[in-house]
Design an enzyme around this catalytic site. Structure first.
Site, mmCIF file in Angstrom:
data_model
loop_
_atom_site.group_PDB
_atom_site.id
_atom_site.type_symbol
_atom_site.label_atom_id
_atom_site.label_comp_id
_atom_site.label_asym_id
_atom_site.label_seq_id
_atom_site.Cartn_x
_atom_site.Cartn_y
_atom_site.Cartn_z
ATOM 1 N N HIS A 35 -52.962 -7.198 9.955
ATOM 2 C CA HIS A 35 -51.591 -7.142 9.218
ATOM 3 C C HIS A 35 -50.794 -5.932 9.529
ATOM 4 O O HIS A 35 -49.489 -6.100 10.050
ATOM 5 C CB HIS A 35 -51.737 -6.978 7.687
ATOM 6 C CG HIS A 35 -50.414 -7.079 6.984
ATOM 7 N ND1 HIS A 35 -49.642 -8.277 6.821
ATOM 8 C CD2 HIS A 35 -49.749 -6.059 6.102
ATOM 9 C CE1 HIS A 35 -48.515 -7.949 6.154
ATOM 10 N NE2 HIS A 35 -48.788 -6.583 5.473
ATOM 11 N N ASP A 71 -54.425 -11.475 10.259
ATOM 12 C CA ASP A 71 -53.916 -11.100 8.973
ATOM 13 C C ASP A 71 -54.394 -11.484 7.934
ATOM 14 O O ASP A 71 -54.573 -12.651 7.607
ATOM 15 C CB ASP A 71 -52.445 -11.232 9.073
ATOM 16 C CG ASP A 71 -51.663 -10.500 8.112
ATOM 17 O OD1 ASP A 71 -52.208 -9.936 7.101
ATOM 18 O OD2 ASP A 71 -50.411 -10.586 8.168
ATOM 19 N N SER A 110 -44.233 -6.846 6.468
ATOM 20 C CA SER A 110 -44.779 -7.143 5.378
ATOM 21 C C SER A 110 -43.535 -7.975 4.432
ATOM 22 O O SER A 110 -42.722 -8.612 4.904
ATOM 23 C CB SER A 110 -45.685 -6.133 4.639
ATOM 24 O OG SER A 110 -46.306 -7.144 3.591
#
Length: 398
Positions: free
Chosen positions: A340, A305, A213
């Site tokens: 994600h 995601d 991330s």
């Protein structure tokens, strides 16, 4: 099993035995329950909060020095997948008597791995060293804007023979300044990298960086704009830059929650940060100079995601590297149906989980569908370790 906060998680599968009463999970298919098909580790990656547990749970290990304790029970007859209308006890009663049970422990640290808290030269982190004298190849391990100090990936790296520094940079009580801002800059990351590089049990010229991330942007920035030379970089579902300018060593960013113009919400009121990370929304001066990359980069993409524009960022990173004549440095792994949070294998996926409770409760979307996400985690972990073996333990990259 119960997580460290006492919440109950469970999974069910239905198998038909052979004529001898045997089930072989590496050969036989589940015909119902939490998953179907031949999935030897399905009971682990399919774990979900039991009915009646708190909303927005996500399973992640806090104390890596203790295991998860998981009870496996063999029940006579097939039981229905739990619903919100029945308790776990009621479901078991409908499934018949317990024929056998065993408790297994799931550890994140192999025997002999050493965990060392680091609080020196302003660096806040945890160092994990494999058994033995070393020196070892090593990784700097960066997580995202959830903040804090996340250790389980580093513990697993050390269990595979790589020293690893899990580095805090945001939302940690030992880093001065407001918890909701990034109060460190380039000097902090350079100091942390050099700390690991200079450690007597680390091969100083065999240090890589991994980020998930927002940690991807930091990993790319460290590799291309700070005077260090990582051997390789691994990124998972992260942006090329940051809407807010990263601080210098004496400044701070704006609060992540301060500018919400790119936040979006689904029909249940769950928030997505995907638009925040769209390359077109990131000022050019706030992007990592990936054209300066001088080491191999593995970029892992979850195509479902909902928290980061991972595909768009991968496209931009790849284009910039290609335009710089360095296509040979870039490898993309892309997984349809994965979200994600592509984490170490057999970690249950949370399609959405609690982001914050202050000043109000907010659940964020991560994306990912259970079966393809589990497959992505298993493959991505294998490929990650292979990448590290090749570039950190192998011969000098040419």
């Amino acid at each position: 099993m119960h997580n460290e906060d006492g919440d109950l998680w469970e999974a069910f599968s239905h198998y038909n035995t052979d004529g001898r009463g045997v089930v072989n999970l590496t050969r036989d298919e589940s015909v119902g329950g939490s998953y179907v098909g031949c999935e030897p580790m399905g009971l682990f990656w399919a774990l979900q909060p039991a009915p009646g547990e708190r909303e927005g749970l996500r399973l992640r290990k806090k104390n890596v020095e203790t295991p998860y304790s998981v009870q496996l029970s063999l029940l006579e007859g097939h039981i229905p997948v739990p619903s919100s209308h029945g308790s776990n006890k009621e479901q078991r009663q409908r499934g018949g008597q317990e024929l056998a049970a065993v408790t297994v422990e799931r550890w994140y640290m192999a025997p002999g791995v050493r965990r060392i808290e680091i609080r020196q030269n302003r660096v806040v982190g945890t160092l994990f060293l494999p058994p033995g004298p070393g020196p070892f190849p090593a990784m700097v391990d960066l997580w995202g804007m959830g903040g804090g100090l996340i250790e389980y990936r580093s513990a697993l790296f050390a269990s595979r023979g790589f020293a690893s520094l899990s580095l805090a940079y945001f939302g940690h009580k030992d880093i001065p300044g407001p918890l909701n801002t990034i109060n460190v800059g380039d000097a902090y990351f350079k100091t942390a990298f050099q700390f690991l590089q200079d450690h007597p049990q680390v091969c100083g010229d065999r240090v890589g960086i991994m980020g998930l991330s927002f940690g991807v942007y930091l990993a790319l920035r460290i590799a291309t704009q700070i005077d260090v030379n990582p051997r390789c970089v691994i990124g998972v579902n992260g942006p090329i830059g940051n809407i807010n300018k990263l601080s210098d060593s004496d400044g701070m960013t704006k609060s992540f929650e301060g500018d919400q113009k790119h936040w979006s919400y689904d029909e249940e009121g769950y928030v997505s940060f995907r638009e925040v990370s769209m390359p077109n929304n990131i000022p050019h001066e706030n992007k990592a100079n990936v054209e300066n990359l001088c080491c191999p980069l593995l970029y892992i993409v979850g195509e479902d995601d909902l928290s980061c524009a991972a595909i768009e960022n991968a496209d931009e990173i790849e284009k910039k590297i290609k335009d710089a004549g360095k296509s040979h440095l870039f490898t993309r792994l892309s997984y349809p149906g994965a979200g994600h949070l592509i984490e170490p294998p057999y970690t249950p996926n949370a399609r959405a989980s609690m982001w914050t409770t202050q000043p109000k409760k907010l659940i964020t979307l991560w994306g990912g569908h259970l079966v393809p996400h589990a497959a992505a985690q298993e493959d991505a972990w294998k490929r990650t370790l292979e990448f590290m073996e090749r570039h950190l333990r192998g011969k000098e990259y040419k």
